[in-house]
Design a protein around this motif. Structure first.
Motif, PDB file in Angstrom:
ATOM      1  N   TYR A  13       5.196   9.269   3.326  1.00 40.32           N
ATOM      2  CA  TYR A  13       3.968   9.837   3.928  1.00 40.32           C
ATOM      3  C   TYR A  13       4.627  10.501   5.315  1.00 40.32           C
ATOM      4  N   LYS A  16       7.628   8.556   7.013  1.00 40.81           N
ATOM      5  CA  LYS A  16       7.803   7.098   6.654  1.00 40.81           C
ATOM      6  C   LYS A  16       7.771   6.902   4.907  1.00 40.81           C
ATOM      7  N   ALA A  18       7.588   5.302   1.862  1.00 40.04           N
ATOM      8  CA  ALA A  18       6.644   4.140   1.475  1.00 40.04           C
ATOM      9  C   ALA A  18       7.003   3.575   0.002  1.00 40.04           C
ATOM     10  N   PRO A  37       2.715  -8.150  -1.219  1.00 42.90           N
ATOM     11  CA  PRO A  37       1.867  -8.224  -0.048  1.00 42.90           C
ATOM     12  C   PRO A  37       1.341  -6.992   0.351  1.00 42.90           C
ATOM     13  N   SER A  38       0.226  -7.202   1.005  1.00 40.89           N
ATOM     14  CA  SER A  38      -0.317  -5.879   1.734  1.00 40.89           C
ATOM     15  C   SER A  38       0.686  -4.885   2.325  1.00 40.89           C
ATOM     16  N   GLY A  39       0.464  -3.531   1.930  1.00 40.39           N
ATOM     17  CA  GLY A  39       1.331  -2.652   2.550  1.00 40.39           C
ATOM     18  C   GLY A  39       2.673  -2.402   1.611  1.00 40.39           C
ATOM     19  N   CYS A  40       2.879  -3.099   0.781  1.00 41.02           N
ATOM     20  CA  CYS A  40       4.188  -3.142   0.041  1.00 41.02           C
ATOM     21  C   CYS A  40       4.221  -1.815  -1.008  1.00 41.02           C
ATOM     22  N   GLY A  41       3.293  -0.985  -1.106  1.00 42.59           N
ATOM     23  CA  GLY A  41       2.953   0.357  -1.758  1.00 42.59           C
ATOM     24  C   GLY A  41       2.509   0.192  -3.098  1.00 42.59           C
ATOM     25  N   LYS A  42       1.538  -0.600  -3.401  1.00 38.93           N
ATOM     26  CA  LYS A  42       0.846  -0.842  -4.725  1.00 38.93           C
ATOM     27  C   LYS A  42      -0.040   0.247  -4.894  1.00 38.93           C
ATOM     28  N   SER A  43      -0.880   0.514  -3.956  1.00 40.03           N
ATOM     29  CA  SER A  43      -1.955   1.491  -4.094  1.00 40.03           C
ATOM     30  C   SER A  43      -1.022   2.914  -3.894  1.00 40.03           C
ATOM     31  N   THR A  44      -0.072   3.075  -3.198  1.00 38.67           N
ATOM     32  CA  THR A  44       0.607   4.034  -3.181  1.00 38.67           C
ATOM     33  C   THR A  44       1.339   4.462  -4.644  1.00 38.67           C
ATOM     34  N   ARG A  47      -1.520   5.702  -7.231  1.00 36.48           N
ATOM     35  CA  ARG A  47      -1.965   6.727  -6.873  1.00 36.48           C
ATOM     36  C   ARG A  47      -1.034   7.835  -7.333  1.00 36.48           C
ATOM     37  N   ILE A  56      -2.933  13.624  -0.037  1.00 40.82           N
ATOM     38  CA  ILE A  56      -2.622  13.470   1.438  1.00 40.82           C
ATOM     39  C   ILE A  56      -1.577  14.250   1.925  1.00 40.82           C
TER      40      ILE A  56
HETATM   41  P1  ADP Z   1      -0.679  -1.687  -0.779  1.00 40.89           P
HETATM   42  O1  ADP Z   1      -1.163  -0.888  -1.716  1.00 40.89           O
HETATM   43  O2  ADP Z   1       0.343  -2.259  -1.283  1.00 40.89           O
HETATM   44  O3  ADP Z   1      -1.468  -2.623   0.249  1.00 40.89           O
HETATM   45  P2  ADP Z   1      -0.128   0.854   0.062  1.00 40.89           P
HETATM   46  O4  ADP Z   1       0.389   1.431  -0.846  1.00 40.89           O
HETATM   47  O5  ADP Z   1      -1.622   1.095   0.700  1.00 40.89           O
HETATM   48  O6  ADP Z   1       0.061  -0.696  -0.052  1.00 40.89           O
HETATM   49  O7  ADP Z   1       0.745   1.234   1.573  1.00 40.89           O
HETATM   50  C1  ADP Z   1       2.280   1.224   1.425  1.00 40.89           C
HETATM   51  C2  ADP Z   1       2.592   1.754   3.108  1.00 40.89           C
HETATM   52  O8  ADP Z   1       2.278   2.823   3.232  1.00 40.89           O
HETATM   53  C3  ADP Z   1       1.998   0.850   4.047  1.00 40.89           C
HETATM   54  O9  ADP Z   1       2.976   0.858   5.062  1.00 40.89           O
HETATM   55  C4  ADP Z   1       0.773   1.818   4.531  1.00 40.89           C
HETATM   56  O10 ADP Z   1       0.385   1.672   5.739  1.00 40.89           O
HETATM   57  C5  ADP Z   1       1.295   3.258   4.222  1.00 40.89           C
HETATM   58  N1  ADP Z   1       0.343   4.178   3.931  1.00 40.89           N
HETATM   59  C6  ADP Z   1      -0.505   4.295   2.904  1.00 40.89           C
HETATM   60  N2  ADP Z   1      -1.362   5.235   2.828  1.00 40.89           N
HETATM   61  C7  ADP Z   1      -1.143   6.174   3.831  1.00 40.89           C
HETATM   62  C8  ADP Z   1      -1.305   7.501   4.400  1.00 40.89           C
HETATM   63  N3  ADP Z   1      -2.165   8.027   3.629  1.00 40.89           N
HETATM   64  N4  ADP Z   1      -0.741   7.858   5.392  1.00 40.89           N
HETATM   65  C9  ADP Z   1       0.332   7.288   5.869  1.00 40.89           C
HETATM   66  N5  ADP Z   1       0.808   5.981   5.634  1.00 40.89           N
HETATM   67  C10 ADP Z   1       0.041   5.270   4.436  1.00 40.89           C
END
Ligand code: ADP
Ligand code: ADP
Length: 236
Positions: A13, A16, A18, A37-44, A47, A56
């Motif tokens: 992103y 950064k 991810a 853990p939260s923020g590890c990249g699961k949702s990313t 998607r 995005i």
């Molecule tokens: P998880 O689903 O494991 O909680 P995310 O995939 O949401 O993790 O996020 C992974 C990392 O990418 C985190 O550091 C988050 O802050 C960052 N991140 C997620 N979405 C965005 C975005 N749209 N823009 C910038 N950083 C993002």
């Protein structure tokens, strides 16, 4: 058999990063849980699989994503078709502010189906597969938003099933729900895996151990472990 395979997936992103090289494969007729853990990249990562991250700005994605014999990021891919084949359910139930019937027929109408009998049959099939038919069948013309959170989530699953996907992605689909609704969704997913490939992001380790065949554990954008769920949750 393996339906989707990713190799060396990196995602940034802006500056950064991810995801730092994720290799995963997903089998048909199975549930794979993505935990960590939260923020590890699961949702990313999730998607990436139906190219929701394309929405995005300043996002750079590299690596390969083989879905059947095709590359998901090939320029020739039809995104509407892709998102039909790889459908997604979100944490917050997000039915359209229309009737149940209109929600479930939405995708079919987009692809040109208008035969009332066909639509009726598909609505019944999809709502039955999503295990919410009995609760909504007498109120198909009522707004989907008027049902409980758990019912709305199952209506969203039916909306996705109506267009006959190959893969179902779910991003923490039960974390906004009460325990009973959550258990109903888990039971539904265990039924659905007989016909679909299911990939679920969850922060709930018990949920992963209850329903997932395989579990992938992520940390700081890396895949650190990937195995049969029973092995993941057994002490060595
Ligand atoms: P998880 O689903 O494991 O909680 P995310 O995939 O949401 O993790 O996020 C992974 C990392 O990418 C985190 O550091 C988050 O802050 C960052 N991140 C997620 N979405 C965005 C975005 N749209 N823009 C910038 N950083 C993002
Ligand atoms: P989740 O872990 O379920 O993805 P988050 O609270 O991390 O939920 O993110 C919620 C939304 O905010 C997501 O769409 C995500 O892409 C976006 N997001 C997360 N972190 C960032 C960030 N650092 N910058 C911009 N958007 C972000």
């Amino acid at each position: 058999s393996i339906i989707l395979e990713t190799k060396d997936v990196h995602l940034s992103y802006g500056k950064k990063e991810a995801l730092h090289g994720v290799n995963l494969d997903f089998e048909d007729n199975s549930i794979t849980a993505l935990i960590g853990p939260s923020g590890c990249g699961k949702s990313t990562f999730l998607r990436c699989l139906n190219r929701m991250n394309d929405l995005i700005p300043n996002t750079t994605i590299t690596g390969s994503f083989q879905f059947h014999e095709r590359e998901i990021y090939a320029s020739t891919i039809d995104l509407v078709e892709l998102r039909k084949q790889i459908g997604m359910v979100f944490q917050q139930p997000n039915p359209f502010p229309f009737s149940v019937y209109e929600n479930v027929t939405y995708g079919l109408k987009l692809t040109g189906h208008s035969d009332r009998k066909f639509l009726d049959e598909q609505v019944e099939r999809a709502l039955k597969q999503a295990a919410v038919w009995d609760e909504v069948k007498d109120n198909l013309n009522k707004s989907a938003m008027s049902f409980s959170g758990g019912q709305q989530q199952r209506i969203c699953i039916a909306r996705l099933l109506a267009v006959q996907p190959d893969i179902i992605l779910l991003d923490e689909p039960t974390s906004a729900l009460d325990p009973i609704s959550s258990a109903q969704i888990e039971t539904t997913l265990l039924e659905l895996k007989k016909e679909y490939c299911i990939i679920i992001v969850t922060h709930n380790l018990q949920q992963a151990s209850r329903i997932a065949d395989r579990t992938a554990f992520m940390l700081n954008g890396n895949l650190v472990e990937y195995d049969n769920t029973s092995k993941m949750f057994t002490n060595p």
